[in-house]
Write an enzyme that holds these catalytic residues in place. Structure first.
Site, short mmCIF file in Angstrom:
data_model
loop_
_atom_site.label_atom_id
_atom_site.label_comp_id
_atom_site.label_asym_id
_atom_site.label_seq_id
_atom_site.Cartn_x
_atom_site.Cartn_y
_atom_site.Cartn_z
N ARG A 51 0.83 -1.22 0.00
CA ARG A 51 0.00 0.00 0.00
C ARG A 51 0.86 1.27 0.00
O ARG A 51 0.40 2.33 -0.43
CB ARG A 51 -0.97 0.02 1.19
CG ARG A 51 -1.77 1.31 1.27
CD ARG A 51 -2.93 1.27 2.25
NE ARG A 51 -2.59 0.78 3.56
CZ ARG A 51 -1.92 1.47 4.49
NH1 ARG A 51 -1.50 2.70 4.25
NH2 ARG A 51 -1.66 0.92 5.66
N TYR A 105 -11.85 14.53 -20.12
CA TYR A 105 -12.29 13.13 -20.02
C TYR A 105 -13.50 13.08 -19.08
O TYR A 105 -13.51 13.75 -18.02
CB TYR A 105 -11.13 12.28 -19.49
CG TYR A 105 -11.59 10.93 -19.00
CD1 TYR A 105 -12.18 10.03 -19.87
CD2 TYR A 105 -11.48 10.59 -17.66
CE1 TYR A 105 -12.64 8.81 -19.41
CE2 TYR A 105 -11.94 9.37 -17.19
CZ TYR A 105 -12.53 8.49 -18.08
OH TYR A 105 -13.00 7.29 -17.62
N ASP A 177 -3.13 16.17 -18.32
CA ASP A 177 -3.38 14.76 -18.58
C ASP A 177 -2.79 14.46 -19.96
O ASP A 177 -3.31 14.89 -20.99
CB ASP A 177 -4.90 14.50 -18.54
CG ASP A 177 -5.25 13.03 -18.76
OD1 ASP A 177 -4.45 12.31 -19.39
OD2 ASP A 177 -6.32 12.61 -18.30
N LYS A 202 -4.01 2.95 -20.92
CA LYS A 202 -4.07 3.20 -22.36
C LYS A 202 -2.70 2.91 -23.00
O LYS A 202 -2.24 1.79 -22.95
CB LYS A 202 -4.53 4.63 -22.63
CG LYS A 202 -5.59 5.15 -21.65
CD LYS A 202 -6.90 4.40 -21.73
CE LYS A 202 -7.92 5.05 -20.81
NZ LYS A 202 -9.01 4.20 -20.42
N1 PLP Z 1 -7.64 10.39 -18.70
C1 PLP Z 1 -8.08 10.10 -19.93
C2 PLP Z 1 -7.73 11.04 -21.05
C3 PLP Z 1 -8.83 8.96 -20.19
O1 PLP Z 1 -9.26 8.70 -21.43
C4 PLP Z 1 -9.14 8.10 -19.09
C5 PLP Z 1 -9.94 6.87 -19.29
O2 PLP Z 1 -10.50 6.63 -20.34
C6 PLP Z 1 -8.69 8.43 -17.81
C7 PLP Z 1 -7.93 9.57 -17.66
C8 PLP Z 1 -9.00 7.57 -16.62
O3 PLP Z 1 -8.19 6.46 -16.60
P1 PLP Z 1 -8.53 5.07 -15.89
O4 PLP Z 1 -9.69 4.47 -16.63
O5 PLP Z 1 -7.26 4.31 -15.99
O6 PLP Z 1 -8.91 5.39 -14.48
#
Ligand code: PLP
Length: 385
Positions: A51, A105, A177, A202
């Site tokens: 953890r 997102y 991001d 991803k």
């Molecule tokens: N940021 C982007 C641009 C995403 O497309 C996603 C998920 O699709 C996330 C963050 C969130 O990621 P996770 O599904 O791994 O929590």
């Protein structure tokens, strides 16, 4: 790090790996042990425990991710959302206010709109292409600015240079991001951002077989975020660390191929008479093509488009596709298609979706690593069928 490891193809293989190798093993084994023997650690956060995000499987990823993003430090998390939420909770502690890009997102957008106020936090949405409008949203408690490298699913490229400049001028922490670009196509920290976030689910993992996240950047901030994650408990399991570590080794090869394949598919779609519009920053018709060309090394494997005709015609087209899988998520080896209005952005009010360019018939494509000609042929038969 060895100075000859400046190139990402070398870093994904060698950065952060133990030297000498553990018992001679070329690949770092999985340390499936919740706790490790006490060896004189002085702080709770340094005790070796899954953890607390500090097993050898975590540490190799931290070093490798820091190298890939040219950051001082990195932290892997149990999901991309764990990286985003833990970072924002850390930076905005004590009732902070966030400036956030208005097209985010869906999960991040939902966290702001549905959870922020009950956590004592606030936000203002900004048009990330209109820096002249940002100042009026500043408040005395504004602590950070948050953008995405390319927006999901419309692939807009915000004025990223202005975001860094604005953050520095107003003493804000800048977060980005960088999931869609991946470190292959863009390194936000080299452009002045304080923290780069990833859904490693991803491109970084690339094989659609785990969920993970990461935050990379200033060491003082990463330490604070780690300490909060240690308490919230959103840690990545060592087995998932191992899979992510393995997936990352082919990141550069995969993403370069996906960039090239997506560019060819985008060109094909843009020239097809049944296609109304294509959102891909690699096309000269894209409103932010010049900026994308200046900042990015590649335009990613992501695109979205609309067909002429209605939603039903779009659904018939999607049903005729044989190669792509119809599924949300992105960045894996298999080509995926989805209609964001029914998946990633279904939680958003329809009017809000329309405002940011997500029509009900918009189709998003995540280009995989199949042969480009097979992919283009399949889209062709589905359009003409
Ligand atoms: N940021 C982007 C641009 C995403 O497309 C996603 C998920 O699709 C996330 C963050 C969130 O990621 P996770 O599904 O791994 O929590």
């Amino acid at each position: 790090m060895n100075p000859s490891w400046r190139n990402i193809e070398t870093q994904v293989i060698h950065a952060g790996e133990p030297s000498p190798r553990v018992n001679g093993a070329v690949c770092l084994p999985i340390y499936q042990s919740a706790m490790f023997l006490y060896s004189g650690e002085q702080s709770y956060h340094d005790l070796k425990y899954i953890r607390l995000n500090n097993t050898p499987n975590h540490e190799v990823l931290h070093k490798k991710l820091a190298a890939l993003e040219s950051g001082e430090a990195a932290l892997v998390t149990a999901s991309g959302m764990a990286a985003i939420t833990t970072s924002l909770l850390t930076l905005l502690e004590g009732g902070g206010h966030l400036l956030a890009q208005d097209c985010l997102y869906g999960g991040t957008h939902d966290f702001l709109t549905k959870n922020f106020s009950s956590l004592g936090l606030s936000y203002s949405l900004i048009d990330a292409n209109a820096p002249q409008t940002w100042e009026k949203s500043l408040r005395p408690n504004t602590k950070a600015i948050y953008v995405e490298t390319m927006t999901n699913p419309t692939l807009q490229v915000a004025d990223l240079e202005a975001a860094v400049k604005f953050a520095k001028a107003h003493g804000l922490i800048s977060l980005i991001d960088n999931t869609f670009a991946s470190p292959v196509n863009f390194n936000p920290l080299a452009h002045g951002f304080d923290l780069a976030l990833h859904s490693c689910t991803k491109y970084l993992n690339g094989h659609s077989d785990l969920v993970a996240g990461a935050v990379v950047g200033r060491a003082d901030l990463i330490q604070k975020i780690t300490h909060l994650l240690n308490h919230l408990g959103g840690s990545l399991d060592p087995h998932a660390c191992f899979l992510l570590h393995r997936g990352m080794k082919t990141l550069a090869l995969r993403v370069r191929y996906q960039n090239e394949s997506a560019l060819q598919l985008a060109r094909f779609l843009a020239a097809h008479p049944k296609v109304e519009s294509v959102n891909y920053p690699g096309l000269p018709s894209h409103p932010h093509h010049d900026r994308a060309r200046r900042l990015f090394r590649g335009f990613s494997g992501m695109m979205s488009f609309e067909l002429k005709g209605d939603v039903a015609a779009t659904e018939r087209f999607v049903a005729r596709l044989q190669l792509p899988l119809v599924a949300p998520s992105l960045g894996g080896v298999e080509t995926l298609v989805t209609r964001p209005a029914t998946t990633s952005h279904s939680g958003m009010a329809p009017a809000e979706r329309q405002r940011i360019g997500i029509s009900d018939k918009l189709v998003r494509v995540s280009v995989g690593i199949e042969a480009t000609t097979d992919l283009v042929e399949d889209f062709k038969q589905a359009l003409e069928g």
